[in-house]
Write a protein that holds these residues in place. Structure first.
Motif, PDB file in Angstrom:
ATOM      1  N   ALA A 198       8.574 -16.554 -25.305  1.00 57.74           N
ATOM      2  CA  ALA A 198       8.526 -17.427 -26.492  1.00 57.74           C
ATOM      3  C   ALA A 198       7.091 -17.763 -26.856  1.00 57.74           C
ATOM      4  O   ALA A 198       6.681 -17.760 -28.030  1.00 57.74           O
TER       5      ALA A 198
ATOM      6  N   GLN B   2      11.140 -14.199 -36.533  1.00 60.29           N
ATOM      7  CA  GLN B   2      12.457 -14.026 -35.911  1.00 60.29           C
ATOM      8  C   GLN B   2      12.335 -13.929 -34.395  1.00 60.29           C
ATOM      9  O   GLN B   2      13.146 -14.459 -33.646  1.00 60.29           O
TER      10      GLN B   2
ATOM     11  N   GLN C  84      11.993 -17.252 -32.900  1.00 63.79           N
ATOM     12  CA  GLN C  84      13.254 -18.000 -32.890  1.00 63.79           C
ATOM     13  C   GLN C  84      14.166 -17.506 -31.785  1.00 63.79           C
ATOM     14  O   GLN C  84      14.821 -18.278 -31.081  1.00 63.79           O
ATOM     15  N   ALA C  85      14.223 -16.167 -31.633  1.00 55.15           N
ATOM     16  CA  ALA C  85      15.097 -15.582 -30.601  1.00 55.15           C
ATOM     17  C   ALA C  85      14.679 -16.031 -29.222  1.00 55.15           C
ATOM     18  O   ALA C  85      15.523 -16.348 -28.358  1.00 55.15           O
TER      19      ALA C  85
ATOM     20  N   ALA D 282      13.186 -18.744 -28.401  1.00 52.74           N
ATOM     21  CA  ALA D 282      13.565 -20.143 -28.209  1.00 52.74           C
ATOM     22  C   ALA D 282      15.044 -20.283 -27.900  1.00 52.74           C
ATOM     23  O   ALA D 282      15.452 -21.111 -27.039  1.00 52.74           O
ATOM     24  N   ASN D 283      15.838 -19.475 -28.571  1.00 53.24           N
ATOM     25  CA  ASN D 283      17.289 -19.526 -28.324  1.00 53.24           C
ATOM     26  C   ASN D 283      17.617 -19.101 -26.903  1.00 53.24           C
ATOM     27  O   ASN D 283      18.496 -19.702 -26.251  1.00 53.24           O
ATOM     28  N   ARG D 284      16.939 -18.076 -26.459  1.00 51.81           N
ATOM     29  CA  ARG D 284      17.236 -17.643 -25.088  1.00 51.81           C
ATOM     30  C   ARG D 284      16.907 -18.725 -24.085  1.00 51.81           C
ATOM     31  O   ARG D 284      17.652 -18.969 -23.126  1.00 51.81           O
TER      32      ARG D 284
ATOM     33  N   SER E  36      16.975 -21.944 -24.499  1.00 55.73           N
ATOM     34  CA  SER E  36      17.992 -23.012 -24.530  1.00 55.73           C
ATOM     35  C   SER E  36      19.298 -22.536 -23.936  1.00 55.73           C
ATOM     36  O   SER E  36      20.043 -23.292 -23.287  1.00 55.73           O
ATOM     37  N   GLY E  37      19.625 -21.243 -24.125  1.00 64.66           N
ATOM     38  CA  GLY E  37      20.847 -20.713 -23.579  1.00 64.66           C
ATOM     39  C   GLY E  37      20.850 -20.752 -22.080  1.00 64.66           C
ATOM     40  O   GLY E  37      21.849 -21.076 -21.421  1.00 64.66           O
TER      41      GLY E  37
END
Lengths: 382, 900
Positions: free
Chosen positions: B321, B623, B626-627, B629-631, B633-634
């Protein structure tokens, strides 16, 4: 039955055809049962024959009268053994149909098995003794040694109407009908009284005459008129005392003039009246003497022609000239020389209006035609 | 019987008493005009002889004088072989009847009233009807011997037993043998008692009765036999039903035993089955519980492993990230720089384009000016060519309207005129004038063919020739007129034709506008030349016009071009410098711009592509950030979930998972052992037992139903048998058979009797008729002779049939004209012959009268004479009474009777 009681018989056996048919009327059946009821102490055994076979509910053996018969009456509806008292047994092989090629006495051989050896065994069945030339193959043929074959002391058989004795060493007897039923059955009108002393003993059989009616057939022959008259007179005189029980037939034969025929008829008719049945059978033919015929034809030429025409009719109808006709025709030939013979076309034209077919003109009818012509002529000229 | 006299009072037109008679025994002629009462008198005679005096019918009333109610009185004197009689009868009012006999010179009363009527009837062998007036068939012999006026020519039948048969017998001279007749009659009676005429049994006769009885018996027998047949059929059904019942009962017993056994087995199996089910259920529960615990153990292990893995992945994602964010920042800076550079490049390109457009407009203006000049010059040329064409056309218009066809016609007409003139010249008159002195000669009229018409004077010695067709008409001054005519018709005809043709010629010339044919030719030639010139001029004008349809269009095009030049000039407003620039300069400038502008455009496009790429990279980098960051949090969330799950699993088993699992295994093994034991106790196919049990019960029920049905049928047939058996069919049948035998005997006996009697009767009848026929020939000969005498024709014969009826007339019996087909005259004559024959026969016993009431009306005069001969001949033995209204035909014949 009265005779049986008189002779103190142990049993009264009726070997079939007590009734002419299973569909006889109730009154008759009731009457017969009433007759039996009048002899309550006499055991009566009745076997169904080929006229009244035990076929089922419709047969006479299932009528109320029989079902309610007195205790001395035993209808042998099925093959069975009945004890007659003491050591005697009655083995019955009744008939269940009107015709059959099976010997009904074979059943007796099955029935006899199991019976004590030392016992009198009497069989009863119905059929024709298998006498060569005298029986029909489908008329319940019974072997001539049926009694001894089954080990019976006696075999009572019904069917034929005349008394037939001494078969199978005397162990088989056909008594016939107790009453004659037609002219010529002179050997009927008996019952058999059978006495058996013990098992294996030969039976003693005696015919007892029981017929109430006498059947007689007599003849008057015009050929020997005088002799016939004398003979007939004597016979009639002999029959006269029992005329009320006599069925009599007198047959007139031969050729006779109407006058002679009338005279004989007038003599006989009153004599026959007292008889139970006095039957006069006319088999005569009217005869005219040649002189009489010639005289008639001379006075009435048409008559000769007509008689010749009748001869022609007979020739056309039968292809043969009749003897009687030829005689008449010859006699009249000379006097009818001018008349032309009847042709076939004229015959057909003649018969057509009345719709009479030539083929139906038998010699008997043509004889009657001549008789009618001559008799009417005689009446007219009387 | 013959008539002696007739008296009438109050009969017809006879109001007073009139008497006809005495009649002679031979031929009597009663001749009187029509309607004089002849037939009436005879009718009255018949009524008096044959009718009861008390009869009141129309036949009697018609005797009364018309319009009166007077009582007719008739008296007839007649004679038979027994004597001479007079019967007097009064009819209607106070009827009376008196019979008298001539005895001892006077009339002695014999009988009166009904007795008188009966006595007359006996004397004349007549009969009476049941009621009403008598008819000819009642009149005995007179019925045959009286030929009545206006009656059809028919012969009365001879079948009547009383009179007809006697006539027949007498005619045929057949002796009736009374014995044979009696025999025949008795046989007929005997036959008729049994059979009809057609051979059928007579109703009520013994044969019919026997047949009827037979029919009834056979109907009853048929019914009985049908009942017996029904009985047999029912018996058969009874036996079948009994057999079926026995069989079914046996089967029912067997099946019942089997069903009981099967039911017990089934019940036992059901009980075991239930027990097995329960134990299986327990096994299943233990198994599920064990499986659950095992699953939980496994799940806890997996949770813990997942936790470790997730932590590692979280660290990695956080690093990624961070990297992505850095990149994004760099790309955004580059993008901003590029976006600020672009507007400059774009302005540069737009400037080049504007310059190029200006140059192009200037070029266009220059070209338009050049085009306009060209148009002007072209227009001038075209205008000149058009003017030339106009001149040519005017010249052509002034020419005569000639066409080759018209010219040819003028030429032909001219030629015709010349030809006709020449012809006329040859045919016409030619006059030569040569005056001796000067003269003044004037020609009058005519057509000039040779020389011009002379006018004024002619010098002496000058010859003037004049030609005319037929006449020359000259006026000689000082002399007079000279007319010379030709008689030639041809010249006249030619002259007329010439005049006509000249007229037509002149007309044609006038129409075309020329004076002569030559002038017409010239005009035609000029026209042709002008056409050629016009064609050339038009050909020259075409190129000038070009695409313009006409000169006007061209003019318009020129004007249009000028307008456009002016408009563009006003719009562009070119500078002086621009106006002086040459076309070549302008084109060169335009070409240069054509190269610069695409290059500038390409450069701008390349810059735009770079800009787009930067933008794309920027988005991609965003993008990626963003991806990442999503990982991160997941991974955090998963960590939390795994920790929770592991905690739940541990909490479920207070004693511990392993201990729980061990316990569950023990329970499972125990349940499994119980199931095996129960299964071993069950029969191998126990599952089929319920179905078998059900099937056996159903079969048994079905069997029970079938058994009930067949039992019912058996019982029903048994009842029917009992009923039918008790009807005493045999007794009835026996009785009927006996009756049938007896009826057959009766029938056969009756038929034999009937046939015997009938055949015997018919044979006798046949022989009688044969005998009759044998004597037909003589009778036929007699009639043929009589008919030949009457008719004069001896080639035809009269033939009778066996009933003595007229068969016909002809040469042979097979070729006859039937009586019905004969002419009326022939019929009358034939009947006359028969009547004469009958009368002759009957006259052997007693005198007979033959009455002919005007019956020979259809006989011609030749035959009439013959008939008179015959009548005269027969009058010797017969009384013949002829009534006629033609007395002339019977003059000199017999006795003439008057009605006095």
């Amino acid at each position: 039955m009265a005779l049986a009681r008189e002779h103190e018989a142990d049993a009264f056996l009726i070997a079939g055809d007590l009734f002419e048919d299973n569909q006889v009327d109730e009154a008759l059946v009731a009457g017969v049962v009433d007759l039996f009821r009048a002899h309550p102490e006499l055991p009566i055994y009745i076997l169904p024959g080929n006229h009244d076979p035990s076929t089922g509910p419709e047969s006479v053996w299932h009528r109320k009268a029989f079902l309610n018969a007195s205790q001395n009456v035993h209808g042998l509806r099925e093959a069975e053994v009945s004890q007659l008292g003491g050591h005697a047994f009655l083995l019955a092989s009744p008939l269940h149909q009107k015709l059959s090629t099976t010997d009904p006495s074979l059943k007796l051989m099955e029935l006899v098995a199991g019976l004590p050896v030392e016992s009198v065994k009497i069989g009863i069945t119905h059929g024709a003794l298998a006498i060569e030339g005298k029986h029909q193959p489908n008329d319940f043929p019974i072997a001539l040694n049926a009694a001894s074959r089954a080990g019976l002391d006696y075999l009572a058989i019904g069917h034929w109407h005349n008394w037939l004795p001494d078969t199978d060493g005397g162990r088989i007897v056909m008594p016939g009908t107790p009453e004659p039923d037609r002219f010529g059955n002179d050997a009927s009108g008996h019952v058999a009284l059978v006495e058996i002393d013990g098992p294996g003993q030969a039976p003693r059989v005696r015919p007892l005459a029981v017929a109430t009616l006498r059947w007689r057939s007599l003849t008057f022959e015009f050929l020997n008129a005088e002799a016939s008259r004398a003979s007939l007179r004597a016979e009639l005189a002999a029959l006269e005392p029992d005329s009320a029980q006599t069925v009599l037939r007198v047959t007139l034969t031969g050729t006779a003039s109407p006058a002679a025929l009338a005279e004989v008829r007038s003599w006989l008719e009153p004599i026959l009246k007292p008889f139970l049945v006095g039957q006069l059978v006319d088999r005569t033919r009217v005869a005219l003497s040649p002189v009489e015929l010639a005289d008639l034809q001379g006075r009435h030429p048409i008559l000769a022609q007509v008689l010749a025409d009748i001869d022609r009719l007979e020739t056309f109808a039968t292809g043969q000239m009749s003897v009687e006709g030829s005689t008449l025709a010859n006699t009249t030939a000379q006097s009818s020389a001018l008349s032309t013979p009847l042709t076939l076309a004229e015959v057909q034209t003649l018969l057509a209006p009345a719709k009479i077919e030539l083929a139906r003109l038998t010699p008997e009818l043509l004889g009657q035609l001549r008789q009618t012509l001559l008799q009417t002529l005689q009446e007219v000229t009387r | 019987m013959i008539l002696r006299a007739i008296e009438l009072t109050h009969v017809g037109r006879f109001r007073e008493t009139v008497r006809i008679g005495p009649l002679s025994p031979g031929l009597n002629i009663l001749a009187a005009p029509n309607e004089s009462g002849k037939s009436t008198a005879l009718r009255a005679t018949a009524r008096a002889l044959f009718d009861r005096h008390t009869t009141k019918g129309d036949e009697i009333k018609s005797l009364q004088p018309a319009g009166t109610d007077l009582a007719p009185r008739v008296a007839v004197e007649f004679e038979t072989r027994t004597g001479r009689f007079r019967i007097e009868k009064t009819f209607l009012q106070t009827p009376t009847s008196v019979l008298k006999q001539w005895q001892s010179g006077a009339w002695q009363p014999l009988a009166e009233a009904d007795l008188a009527d009966q006595r007359v009837q006996a004397l004349l062998s007549s009969s009476l009807p049941g009621r009403g007036a008598t008819k000819p068939e009642h009149w005995g012999f007179l019925g045959f011997l009286w030929a009545r006026q206006d009656e059809p020519a028919a012969w009365p039948g001879l079948q009547d037993a009383a009179v007809g048969q006697r006539i027949r017998a007498r005619l045929a001279r057949v002796e009736l043998d009374p014995v044979i007749e009696q025999l025949r009659t008795q046989l007929a009676v005997a036959a008729e008692a049994i059979l009809t005429a057609g051979g059928k049994p007579k109703v009520g006769g013994p044969l019919a009765v026997a047949e009827d009885d037979l029919m009834v018996i056979e109907t009853e027998l048929a019914t009985l036999r049908q009942t017996r047949a029904d009985l047999d059929s029912v018996h058969q059904r009874y036996q079948q039903a009994s057999a079926v019942v026995a069989q079914l009962e046996k089967e029912h017993a067997e099946r019942s035993a089997c069903a009981v056994t099967l039911r017990e087995q089934t019940l036992a199996a059901e009980r075991l089955r239930g027990e097995l089910e329960a134990r299986r259920l327990a096994l299943t529960t233990a198994k599920e519980k064990l499986a659950t615990i095992s699953a939980d153990v496994e799940a806890l292990a997996r949770r813990r492993a997942d936790l470790a893995t997730t932590q590692k992945e979280l660290a990695k994602a956080e690093a990624e990230a961070l990297t992505a964010e850095e990149r994004l920042s760099q790309l955004r800076a580059k993008l901003d720089a590029a976006q600020s550079e672009r507007p400059r490049l774009d302005a540069q390109l737009q400037s080049l384009r504007a310059e190029q457009q200006r140059v192009q407009f200037l070029l266009k203006l220059r070209q338009m000016v050049i085009s306009a000049d060209v148009l002007v010059r072209t227009f001038a040329k075209a205008e000149a060519a058009a003017a030339e064409i106009t001149v040519l056309e005017e010249r052509k218009a002034r020419l005569p309207s000639l066409t080759p066809v018209k010219l040819r016609r003028l030429e032909e007409l001219g030629e015709s005129v010349r030809t006709l003139r020449a012809e006329l010249q040859a045919l016409g008159l030619t006059v030569e004038l040569t005056p001796e002195r000067d003269a003044v000669i004037t020609a009058v009229g005519g057509s000039e063919l040779a020389t011009p018409r002379p006018q004024g004077g002619l010098a002496a010695g000058e010859t003037f020739r004049l030609h005319r067709a037929q006449a020359v008409d000259l006026h000689l001054a000082g002399w007079g007129r000279v007319v010379i005519r030709s008689g030639a018709q041809d010249a006249q005809t030619a002259a007329a034709r010439l005049a006509e043709t000249e007229k037509t010629h002149r007309q044609a010339l006038l129409e075309t506008g020329v004076t002569t044919v030559d002038a017409a030719r010239d005009a035609m030639s000029v026209r042709r030349d002008l056409d050629l010139q016009l064609k050339s001029a038009l050909a020259a004008l075409g190129p000038h016009l070009g695409d313009h349809e006409s000169l006007e269009k061209l003019r318009e095009a020129v004007a249009g071009a000028a307008r456009r030049v002016a408009a563009l000039t006003a719009t562009l407003q070119p500078t002086a410098d621009e106006q002086t620039r040459s076309l070549t300069d302008l084109e060169t400038d335009e070409a240069r711009h054509t190269e610069l502008i695409p290059a500038a455009d390409r450069a701008l496009k390349a810059f735009d592509r770079q800009l787009d790429q930067l933008r794309t990279d920027e988005r991609t980098a965003a993008q990626a950030v963003q991806a990442a960051a999503n990982r991160v949090s997941g991974h955090h969330a998963r960590l939390r979930t795994l920790e929770t799950q592991a905690g739940d699993l541990v909490a479920r088993y207070p004693d511990g998972l392993d201990a729980a699992k061990e316990t569950a295994q023990i329970v499972f093994f125990q349940a499994e052992a119980r199931v095996v034991a129960t299964t071993a106790e069950l029969p191998p196919d126990f599952e089929k037992f319920p179905e078998r049990n059900r099937r056996a019960a159903a079969a048994l029920q079905h069997l029970a139903n079938e058994l009930q049905t067949h039992r019912a049928e058996r019982d029903q047939t048994k009842g029917t048998l009992g009923t039918l058996g008790g009807q005493g069919l045999y007794s009835r049948e026996t009785e009927l058979e006996e009756k049938k035998a007896e009826a057959l005997l009766r029938r056969d006996a009756a038929r034999a009797r009937g046939w015997s009697a009938r055949i015997a009767h018919d044979l006798i009848e046949h022989r009688k008729q044969a005998a009759t026929k044998a004597v037909l020939t003589p009778l036929e000969q007699r009639l043929t002779t009589a008919f030949a005498e009457l008719t004069g024709d001896r080639s035809r014969e009269v033939f009778l049939d066996e009933h003595l009826q007229v068969h016909g007339i002809g040469r042979t019996r097979d070729e006859t004209h039937a009586f019905e087909n004969l002419s009326q005259g022939a019929k009358e004559q034939l009947l006359l012959c028969l009547r004469l024959a009958v009368a002759q026969e009957l006259a052997a016993d007693e005198p007979q009268v033959l009455i002919l009431d005007d019956v020979l009306v259809n006989t011609d005069s030749v035959r009439q004479e013959r008939i008179l001969d015959v009548l005269a001949a027969h009058a010797a033995r017969l009384q013949i009474l002829v009534l006629t209204c033609h007395p002339d035909r019977y003059r000199g014949l017999g006795e003439a009777l008057l009605i006095k």
